[in-house]
Motif scaffolding. Structure first.
Motif, PDB file in Angstrom:
ATOM      1  N   HIS A 283       0.838  -1.203   0.000  1.00  0.00           N
ATOM      2  CA  HIS A 283       0.000   0.000   0.000  1.00  0.00           C
ATOM      3  C   HIS A 283       0.877   1.259   0.000  1.00  0.00           C
ATOM      4  N   GLU A 287       1.138   4.154  -3.038  1.00  0.00           N
ATOM      5  CA  GLU A 287       0.918   5.608  -2.876  1.00  0.00           C
ATOM      6  C   GLU A 287       2.152   6.392  -3.328  1.00  0.00           C
ATOM      7  N   HIS A 290       1.823   6.585  -6.946  1.00  0.00           N
ATOM      8  CA  HIS A 290       0.849   7.636  -7.293  1.00  0.00           C
ATOM      9  C   HIS A 290       1.496   9.018  -7.197  1.00  0.00           C
ATOM     10  N   GLU A 335     -10.538   5.850   0.593  1.00  0.00           N
ATOM     11  CA  GLU A 335     -10.349   4.960  -0.559  1.00  0.00           C
ATOM     12  C   GLU A 335     -11.624   4.217  -0.943  1.00  0.00           C
ATOM     13  N   GLU A 371      -6.650   1.757  -6.337  1.00  0.00           N
ATOM     14  CA  GLU A 371      -7.549   2.156  -5.252  1.00  0.00           C
ATOM     15  C   GLU A 371      -8.626   1.097  -4.979  1.00  0.00           C
ATOM     16  N   HIS A 374      -6.893  -1.068  -2.666  1.00  0.00           N
ATOM     17  CA  HIS A 374      -6.745  -0.472  -1.327  1.00  0.00           C
ATOM     18  C   HIS A 374      -8.054  -0.501  -0.536  1.00  0.00           C
TER      19      HIS A 374
HETATM   20 FE   LIG Z   1      -4.751   4.367  -2.197  1.00  0.00          FE
END
Ligand SMILES: [Fe+2]
Ligand SMILES: [Fe+2]
Length: 417
Positions: A283, A287, A290, A335, A371, A374
Motif C-alpha cells: 500500500h 501511494e 501515485h 479509498e 484504489e 486499497h
Molecule cells: Fe490508495
C-alpha cells in the motif's frame, strides 16, 4: 549443460543441512522485516524526496523477500510458529538502534553502505555453498532478493554521493553507519556464523523508545514548506481545463502524505498477522507510485512542483489518532469512498475525454485499479484492527473524515485571513 535442468555442481555436498538452513533463513527473514519496520518508522522523519520514494520501493521489496521466506522456512521441518519469533536478540537490537537515525545521511549510509551490502554478500555465499539440487527453492528466492539488493545498493550509493555533495555539514552518516556495523558484527553478521563477542553490545540511542513524529518532514532546502491546504501550481493556467488538470497532477504528487500515514500505522501497530504488514508495505509503495504519477505528469508538462508548498494533511492531521482510526480514515473513509460514481472512475474519464491528456489518463486508469485494491485491503484489515464489524468501522471512518475536513477547512480559513 542440459543434465540436471542446467543445475551445476550436482555432486558437491552442500554447507547447509535442513536445520541449519532454516535457522539462517530465519535471520534473513528477520533482517528483511527489520528493515521494513525501521523504514516505515523513519519515513515520516526523512527529508529528501528521492530518498523517500526509494525507501517506499525498498520497504516493499523487503516485504516481498520476507514473504518468500515465510513460505520457504516451514518447508524445512520448521514450525510456522517460529515465523513470529525474533531469532537473535542482537539483530533485534540492531533494528531498535537503526530506527533512531536522525538524518537522511545516517539512514542511507547505514542501510545502503552497511546492512544491505552485508545481506547481499551473505546471500551470494549461501546460494553458492548450499547443495544445488536439494536447496533449489532457496536459491531461487535468494536470486530474486539479490537482484533487488544489487539495484538498491547501486541506487543508494548514487543517492549518498548526491546528498553528500549537496551537504555543507561535516556530518556524513559515517559514525551512525559504524555503530550499526558494530551491532551487526556483534550478532555474528547476517548469517550469525561470524565471530560473536560474549560481551552483549550496549544500547546507544535506543534507551528511549523511538516515537514517530507529530508532523511529517519534507526537505526544507529543496522543497516548499509543508501545508494543510492544496496549492496547485503557480501561476495557475488561465484555461479552466488546464487549471483543473494541473490541480489533479499536484493532488497525485502530494500522495506522499498517504505513504507517511500508512508507514506510521505499519510501524506502531504490533502483533498483527504477517500478511497485514506485507499488504501495508505494498500500500505504501502504491501511494509512492501515485506520487510519482503526479511528479512525472507535472514535469512532462513543464510545471515546477518541488518549490511549491507540500500538502501533508493525511499524516499531520491524523497524527494523534490510534493506528486503527488512521487506517479506517484512509482505507474506508477516503479509498472506499473514492469508489462511488464521482470518484476514481470519473477522474480517469475526465482526463481521457475532457483534458485529453494521454499520460494523465493512463496514470488515472491505474490509480483507479490500485484504489480498488486499497479499498479491499481496508475491508480486510480495518475490522481486524478495530475488533469491530465493517459497519461500525464505516461509522468511525465518517467521524474521522468529518474531523479531518474541519481541520483542513480551519487551515484554509487561517490562510485566507
Ligand atoms: Fe490508495
Ligand atoms: Fe493513491
Amino acid at each position: 549443460m542440459i543434465e540436471y535442468a542446467g543445475i551445476h555442481n550436482p555432486y558437491a555436498v552442500g554447507a547447509y543441512g535442513v536445520d541449519r538452513n532454516a535457522a539462517v533463513l530465519q535471520r534473513y527473514r528477520a533482517l528483511h522485516e527489520g528493515l521494513l519496520r525501521a523504514a516505515a518508522g523513519q519515513l515520516p522523519n526523512r527529508d529528501d524526496w528521492n530518498l523517500r520514494i526509494g525507501m517506499c520501493k525498498h520497504l516493499y521489496e523487503d516485504a516481498e523477500a520476507a514473504e518468500q521466506l515465510h513460505i520457504r522456512i516451514p518447508e524445512l521441518r520448521t514450525s510456522s510458529a517460529t515465523l513470529t519469533k525474533e531469532p537473535d536478540a542482537r539483530l533485534t537490537l540492531l533494528f531498535e538502534e537503526l530506527v533512531h537515525a536522525r538524518t537522511d545521511l545516517e539512514w542511507a549510509s547505514a542501510v545502503y553502505e552497511v546492512i544491505k551490502p552485508a545481506m547481499l554478500a551473505a546471500f551470494r555465499d549461501h546460494a553458492a555453498k548450499t547443495q544445488q539440487i536439494v536447496d533449489q527453492p532457496t536459491i531461487r528466492l535468494l536470486r530474486t532478493a539479490m537482484l533487488d539488493l544489487e539495484d538498491q545498493i547501486a541506487w543508494g550509493r548514487e543517492l549518498l554521493a548526491s546528498l553528500r555533495s549537496a551537504s555543507s555539514e561535516p556530518e556524513d552518516g559515517a559514525e551512525f553507519a559504524a555503530r550499526m556495523q558494530s551491532f551487526l558484527t556483534a550478532a555474528g553478521g547476517v548469517s550469525g556464523e561470524g565471530p560473536r563477542s560474549t560481551d552483549l553490545p550496549r544500547r546507544w540511542r535506543s534507551n528511549e523508545p523511538y516515537a514517530i513524529p507529530k508532523t511529517s518532514k519534507r526537505c526544507a532546502k529543496t522543497m516548499g514548506p509543508t501545508t494543510l491546504i492544496r496549492t496547485s501550481v503557480e501561476p495557475p493556467p488561465a484555461d479552466p481545463i488546464a487549471r483543473e488538470l494541473a490541480f489533479k497532477m499536484r493532488v497525485r504528487q502530494e500522495e506522499m502524505t498517504a505513504c507517511d500515514l500508512i508507514a506510521g500505522v505499519l510501524y506502531t501497530q504490533r502483533n498483527m498477522p504477517w500478511a497485514f504488514y506485507r499488504d501495508l508495505a505494498r500500500h505504501i509503495w502504491d501511494e509512492a507510485r501515485h506520487a510519482m504519477f503526479g511528479q512525472a505528469a507535472l514535469e512532462a508538462d513543464g510545471y515546477e512542483w518541488k518549490s511549491r508548498p507540500q500538502y501533508t494533511s493525511d499524516y499531520d492531521v491524523n497524527a494523534e489518532k490510534i493506528p486503527s482510526a488512521k487506517y479506517a480514515w484512509l482505507s474506508i473513509g477516503i479509498e472506499e469512498g473514492a469508489m462511488v460514481s464521482l470518484g476514481k472512475k470519473k477522474e480517469f474519464e475526465w482526463c481521457r475525454d475532457e483534458a485529453k491528456h494521454p499520460l494523465m489518463a493512463q496514470f488515472q486508469d491505474y490509480d483507479w485499479a490500485d484504489e480498488v485494491v486499497h479499498a479491499n485491503l481496508g475491508r480486510k484489515w480495518a475490522p481486524d484492527l478495530m475488533g469491530e464489524p465493517i459497519a461500525f468501522v464505516r461509522e468511525v471512518a465518517q467521524k474521522e473524515l468529518a474531523h479531518f475536513w474541519s481541520e483542513v477547512q480551519r487551515a484554509e480559513r487561517k490562510a485566507a485571513t
